[in-house]
Design a protein around this motif. Sequence first.
Motif, PDB file in Angstrom:
ATOM      1  N   ALA A  20       0.873  -1.386   0.219  1.00  0.00           N
ATOM      2  CA  ALA A  20      -0.128  -0.034   0.228  1.00  0.00           C
ATOM      3  C   ALA A  20       0.874   1.278   0.039  1.00  0.00           C
ATOM      4  CB  ALA A  20      -0.958   0.031   1.228  1.00  0.00           C
ATOM      5  N   VAL A  21       1.959   1.280   0.822  1.00  0.00           N
ATOM      6  CA  VAL A  21       2.589   2.398   0.966  1.00  0.00           C
ATOM      7  C   VAL A  21       3.617   2.640  -0.572  1.00  0.00           C
ATOM      8  CG1 VAL A  21       4.682   3.685   2.151  1.00  0.00           C
ATOM      9  CG2 VAL A  21       2.872   2.383   3.551  1.00  0.00           C
ATOM     10  N   ALA A  22       3.743   1.554  -1.026  1.00  0.00           N
ATOM     11  CA  ALA A  22       4.631   1.622  -2.336  1.00  0.00           C
ATOM     12  C   ALA A  22       3.713   2.029  -3.484  1.00  0.00           C
ATOM     13  CB  ALA A  22       4.982  -0.135  -2.856  1.00  0.00           C
ATOM     14  N   ARG A  23       2.477   1.935  -3.227  1.00  0.00           N
ATOM     15  CA  ARG A  23       1.520   2.340  -4.315  1.00  0.00           C
ATOM     16  C   ARG A  23       1.211   3.827  -3.994  1.00  0.00           C
ATOM     17  NH1 ARG A  23      -4.188  -1.311  -4.959  1.00  0.00           N
ATOM     18  NH2 ARG A  23      -4.666   0.724  -5.721  1.00  0.00           N
ATOM     19  N   GLN A  24       1.323   4.253  -2.773  1.00  0.00           N
ATOM     20  CA  GLN A  24       0.982   5.711  -2.410  1.00  0.00           C
ATOM     21  C   GLN A  24       2.510   6.557  -2.945  1.00  0.00           C
ATOM     22  OE1 GLN A  24       0.906   5.542   1.829  1.00  0.00           O
ATOM     23  NE2 GLN A  24      -1.378   4.658   1.804  1.00  0.00           N
ATOM     24  N   PHE A  25       3.604   6.100  -2.815  1.00  0.00           N
ATOM     25  CA  PHE A  25       4.683   6.278  -3.292  1.00  0.00           C
ATOM     26  C   PHE A  25       4.648   6.752  -4.780  1.00  0.00           C
ATOM     27  CE2 PHE A  25       9.039   6.423  -4.698  1.00  0.00           C
ATOM     28  CZ  PHE A  25       9.744   7.110  -3.824  1.00  0.00           C
ATOM     29  N   GLU A  26       4.435   5.584  -5.552  1.00  0.00           N
ATOM     30  CA  GLU A  26       4.323   5.550  -6.928  1.00  0.00           C
ATOM     31  C   GLU A  26       3.337   6.618  -7.630  1.00  0.00           C
ATOM     32  OE1 GLU A  26       3.329   1.401  -7.790  1.00  0.00           O
ATOM     33  OE2 GLU A  26       5.258   0.936  -7.005  1.00  0.00           O
ATOM     34  N   LYS A  27       2.235   6.861  -6.815  1.00  0.00           N
ATOM     35  CA  LYS A  27       1.240   7.710  -7.312  1.00  0.00           C
ATOM     36  C   LYS A  27       1.812   9.215  -7.127  1.00  0.00           C
ATOM     37  CE  LYS A  27      -3.461   9.077  -6.347  1.00  0.00           C
ATOM     38  NZ  LYS A  27      -4.661   8.878  -5.404  1.00  0.00           N
ATOM     39  N   ASP A 325     -14.191  -3.122   0.571  1.00  0.00           N
ATOM     40  CA  ASP A 325     -15.600  -3.821   1.279  1.00  0.00           C
ATOM     41  C   ASP A 325     -16.249  -2.617   1.942  1.00  0.00           C
ATOM     42  OD1 ASP A 325     -14.869  -6.114   0.739  1.00  0.00           O
ATOM     43  OD2 ASP A 325     -14.916  -6.897   3.071  1.00  0.00           O
ATOM     44  N   ASN A 326     -16.042  -1.531   2.448  1.00  0.00           N
ATOM     45  CA  ASN A 326     -16.919  -0.683   3.269  1.00  0.00           C
ATOM     46  C   ASN A 326     -16.882   0.792   3.078  1.00  0.00           C
ATOM     47  OD1 ASN A 326     -14.345  -0.148   4.522  1.00  0.00           O
ATOM     48  ND2 ASN A 326     -14.921  -0.545   6.648  1.00  0.00           N
ATOM     49  N   ALA A 327     -15.884   1.275   2.139  1.00  0.00           N
ATOM     50  CA  ALA A 327     -15.525   2.661   1.795  1.00  0.00           C
ATOM     51  C   ALA A 327     -16.750   3.330   1.350  1.00  0.00           C
ATOM     52  CB  ALA A 327     -14.549   2.504   1.110  1.00  0.00           C
ATOM     53  N   ALA A 328     -17.519   2.297   0.562  1.00  0.00           N
ATOM     54  CA  ALA A 328     -18.704   3.116  -0.267  1.00  0.00           C
ATOM     55  C   ALA A 328     -19.799   3.450   1.068  1.00  0.00           C
ATOM     56  CB  ALA A 328     -19.408   2.048  -1.214  1.00  0.00           C
ATOM     57  N   ARG A 329     -19.851   2.862   2.018  1.00  0.00           N
ATOM     58  CA  ARG A 329     -20.685   3.133   3.060  1.00  0.00           C
ATOM     59  C   ARG A 329     -20.309   4.055   4.250  1.00  0.00           C
ATOM     60  NH1 ARG A 329     -20.864  -2.593   2.623  1.00  0.00           N
ATOM     61  NH2 ARG A 329     -19.846  -2.735   4.439  1.00  0.00           N
ATOM     62  N   SER A 346      -7.410   0.962  -2.380  1.00  0.00           N
ATOM     63  CA  SER A 346      -8.637   0.519  -2.857  1.00  0.00           C
ATOM     64  C   SER A 346      -9.840   1.332  -2.186  1.00  0.00           C
ATOM     65  CB  SER A 346      -9.030  -0.607  -3.058  1.00  0.00           C
ATOM     66  OG  SER A 346      -7.847  -1.541  -3.619  1.00  0.00           O
ATOM     67  N   GLY A 347      -9.720   1.247  -0.707  1.00  0.00           N
ATOM     68  CA  GLY A 347     -10.790   2.219  -0.148  1.00  0.00           C
ATOM     69  C   GLY A 347     -10.673   3.676  -0.346  1.00  0.00           C
ATOM     70  N   GLU A 348      -9.297   4.117  -0.315  1.00  0.00           N
ATOM     71  CA  GLU A 348      -9.028   5.447  -0.695  1.00  0.00           C
ATOM     72  C   GLU A 348      -9.812   5.822  -1.968  1.00  0.00           C
ATOM     73  OE1 GLU A 348      -6.026   8.563   0.169  1.00  0.00           O
ATOM     74  OE2 GLU A 348      -5.053   7.096  -1.076  1.00  0.00           O
ATOM     75  N   ILE A 350     -12.409   4.803  -3.531  1.00  0.00           N
ATOM     76  CA  ILE A 350     -13.739   4.906  -3.440  1.00  0.00           C
ATOM     77  C   ILE A 350     -14.175   6.315  -2.596  1.00  0.00           C
ATOM     78  CG2 ILE A 350     -15.546   3.967  -2.201  1.00  0.00           C
ATOM     79  CD1 ILE A 350     -14.351   1.060  -2.869  1.00  0.00           C
ATOM     80  N   LEU A 351     -13.527   6.615  -1.591  1.00  0.00           N
ATOM     81  CA  LEU A 351     -13.739   7.870  -0.770  1.00  0.00           C
ATOM     82  C   LEU A 351     -13.482   8.906  -1.697  1.00  0.00           C
ATOM     83  CD1 LEU A 351     -11.900   7.022   2.806  1.00  0.00           C
ATOM     84  CD2 LEU A 351     -14.223   6.840   2.094  1.00  0.00           C
ATOM     85  N   LEU A 352     -12.420   9.310  -2.355  1.00  0.00           N
ATOM     86  CA  LEU A 352     -12.073  10.423  -3.191  1.00  0.00           C
ATOM     87  C   LEU A 352     -13.010  10.321  -4.207  1.00  0.00           C
ATOM     88  CD1 LEU A 352      -7.982  10.041  -3.501  1.00  0.00           C
ATOM     89  CD2 LEU A 352      -9.188  11.571  -2.068  1.00  0.00           C
ATOM     90  N   SER A 353     -13.569   9.199  -4.559  1.00  0.00           N
ATOM     91  CA  SER A 353     -14.347   9.373  -5.867  1.00  0.00           C
ATOM     92  C   SER A 353     -15.738   9.958  -5.212  1.00  0.00           C
ATOM     93  CB  SER A 353     -14.618   7.886  -6.590  1.00  0.00           C
ATOM     94  OG  SER A 353     -15.525   7.193  -5.569  1.00  0.00           O
ATOM     95  N   LYS A 354     -15.705   9.759  -3.878  1.00  0.00           N
ATOM     96  CA  LYS A 354     -17.064  10.240  -3.240  1.00  0.00           C
ATOM     97  C   LYS A 354     -17.074  11.972  -2.706  1.00  0.00           C
ATOM     98  CE  LYS A 354     -18.163   7.466   0.061  1.00  0.00           C
ATOM     99  NZ  LYS A 354     -19.224   6.818   1.135  1.00  0.00           N
ATOM    100  N   GLY A 355     -15.774  12.483  -3.154  1.00  0.00           N
ATOM    101  CA  GLY A 355     -15.485  13.608  -2.679  1.00  0.00           C
ATOM    102  C   GLY A 355     -14.981  13.868  -1.043  1.00  0.00           C
ATOM    103  N   VAL A 356     -14.813  12.857  -0.531  1.00  0.00           N
ATOM    104  CA  VAL A 356     -14.268  12.722   0.808  1.00  0.00           C
ATOM    105  C   VAL A 356     -13.063  13.342   1.016  1.00  0.00           C
ATOM    106  CG1 VAL A 356     -13.774  11.571   2.806  1.00  0.00           C
ATOM    107  CG2 VAL A 356     -15.659  10.861   1.433  1.00  0.00           C
ATOM    108  N   MET A 357     -12.730  14.283   2.036  1.00  0.00           N
ATOM    109  CA  MET A 357     -11.413  14.692   2.377  1.00  0.00           C
ATOM    110  C   MET A 357     -10.502  13.823   3.252  1.00  0.00           C
ATOM    111  SD  MET A 357     -10.328  17.955   4.355  1.00  0.00           S
ATOM    112  CE  MET A 357     -10.038  19.380   3.186  1.00  0.00           C
TER     113      MET A 357
END
Length: 481
Positions: A20-27, A325-329, A346-348, A350-357
Motif C-alpha cells: 500500500a505504501v509503495a502504491r502511495q509512493f508510486e502515485k 469492502d466498506n468505503a462506499a458506506r 482501494s478504499g481511498e 472509493i472515498l476520493l470518488s465520493k469527494g471525501v477529504m
Amino acid sequence: MATQEAKTVDNADELNMYKAVARQFEKAAPFVDADKGLLDQISACNNLYSFTFPVLVEGKVQMFEGWRAEHSHHRKPLKGGIRYSLHVDEDEVKALASLMTYKCALVNVPFGGSKGAVKCDPYRTPVEVLEKITRRYTFELAHKNFIGPGVNVPAPDMGTGEREMAWMVDTYSTIHHGELDAFACVTGKPVSQGGISGRTEATGRGVYYGIVEACARDDDMDRLGLSVGTEGKRVVVQGFGNVAYHAASILQKEGGAKIIGIGEYNGCLYNPDGIDIDALQEHRKKTGYIQGFPGCEEIEDPKACLEMDCDILVPAAIENQITSDNAARVKAKIVAEGANGPTTPSGEEILLSKGVMILPDIFLNAGGVTVSYFEWTKNISHMRFGRMAKRFEVGRDHRMLDLIESVTGKPLAADRREALASGPNEIDLVRSGLWNTMADAYDEMKEVMANKEGVNDLRTAAFVVAINKIATSYEQLGIFP
Ligand code: NAD
C-alpha cells in the motif's frame, strides 16, 4: 466474537501495508523531479534486523520474534515506534518504517524513518514478562547498533507506552554506562526519566491541530457542505487507546466538537447527543471496557463506527479499516487518519470518488514524532525548554503591563496580570511548536495541490512534499550529483 486487532477482509494484497505504501509512493513520484535511481533508493527499506530471543515465562523458555527496520539513512538518527502486537509481521514493520521517513520529512523533523516490533500480546502478557521482553529486545538492538542517541531512537507505538520506554532507557544506559546522552536513546519516556511534558498526548493533539487547520479553510468547508471550524462538528473515533483518547478528548474540550461515536475491538458506542470522553475514560479504567457507559447505544460490530453518520471520522486504532469492502458506506465528509494505514489504496479511491477529504496518516499523526524530536533535543541539550527564558519573559511582560497601566491609568486585576505575564512553561512551548509544525505542513501540502496539476488529494501532496525534501537532502549529501 471479534478478536483484538482482527483483520476481516480476505484480500491479502489489498491488506499488505508495504504494498500500500509503495502504491502511495508510486502515485506521487511522477510529480517529483528526481532521477529514477534516486526515487528507487528513497522508496527502498535500507536495513532490516529480524531476530528471535528467549524469555523465561513461568519457568519455561518461550521464544519471541522481534524486528527493527531502518528505512532511510538520509538523516540520522533514525526514528520510529515499537509495536507490540500478535498480528505484526516483517512487511508491516517495513511499511511503518517507510511511513516514518515520509512523515519526518513532511513535518521537517530531521530523522530517517525506522520502526520496531515484537510479536506478543501486550494486553494479556503479565507485566513482569513484558518487562523481560522489553529489556531483552533492547539488548538485542544495542548488540547490533540498532539503538542509540545518534543511531536509532525508538518511541512508543501500539501496545507500548511510557513504561516500556523507561525500561528501554534503563537497559540501554546499563549497557552504555557513562554515556552522556544515553537518555536520548528513546523518546516517549516518563517526564521523571528524561521525558518531555506533552509527549503522551502529542499524537492525539497533533490530530486535533491537523483537523483544526483543515477545517479553517472556507473553500474546502464549502465544497464539503460543512461550516468553518471544529465547533459543533459531529465526530466518530475508532479506537480508545493513546491516540484516539487524546484526539477525542481535545477535540471535545478545546475544539467544541461533539463525539457521537467510539469504536473499540469489541464493539462501539453511539450517542447522537455526544459522549463525555473523559468520563468514558474513567469508566474504562474502572471496568476495563467502554461497554456499560451510561446513555449510549451499544453495537456489537466493532466496525460499525466506520459507517456512522458524522462529519469527521477519525480511525485511530489499527491499519486496514476502510477498504474496498466498506468505503462506499462511509458517510463522513472528512476522514482524519489518526492510525497508520487505516485506509487501503482501494478504499481511498472509493472515498476520493465520493469527494471525501482524507487527512493522511503521514501528516495527521506526525504530532508524536514531532514532540519526540523536541524530547530528543531536550535530552541532548540536557536542559528543560523554557528554563533560561521564563523569568526574563515574566519580568519583561510585567514591565510592559506597568507601562500600559501608567498610560491608560487603569490597573489590571491581579488574575489578569498573572495570566498575561506568566511566561511559558515547557508544555506551552511544546504545544506551540507542535501546532506550528502541523500548520506549516498543512500549508505545504495545500501549496502543492494548488501548484501541481494532477495532484488532487492531500496524501499525494504529502508524499510529493516529503519525497522532494528527501531527494534534495540526498543530492546535498553529494551522492547524486
Ligand atoms: P494503543 O495501543 O494505545 O491503542 C490502540 C487501541 O485500539 C486500543 O484501545 C485497542 O483496544 C484498540 N483496537 C485494537 N484493535 C481494534 C479494532 N479492531 N477496532 C477498534 N479498536 C481496536 O495504540 P496507539 O498508540 O493509540 O496507536 C494507534 C494507532 O496510531 C496505530 O496505528 C499507531 O501506529 C498510530 N500512531 C501512534 C503514535 C503514538 O505516539 N502512540 C504515533 C503515530 C501513530
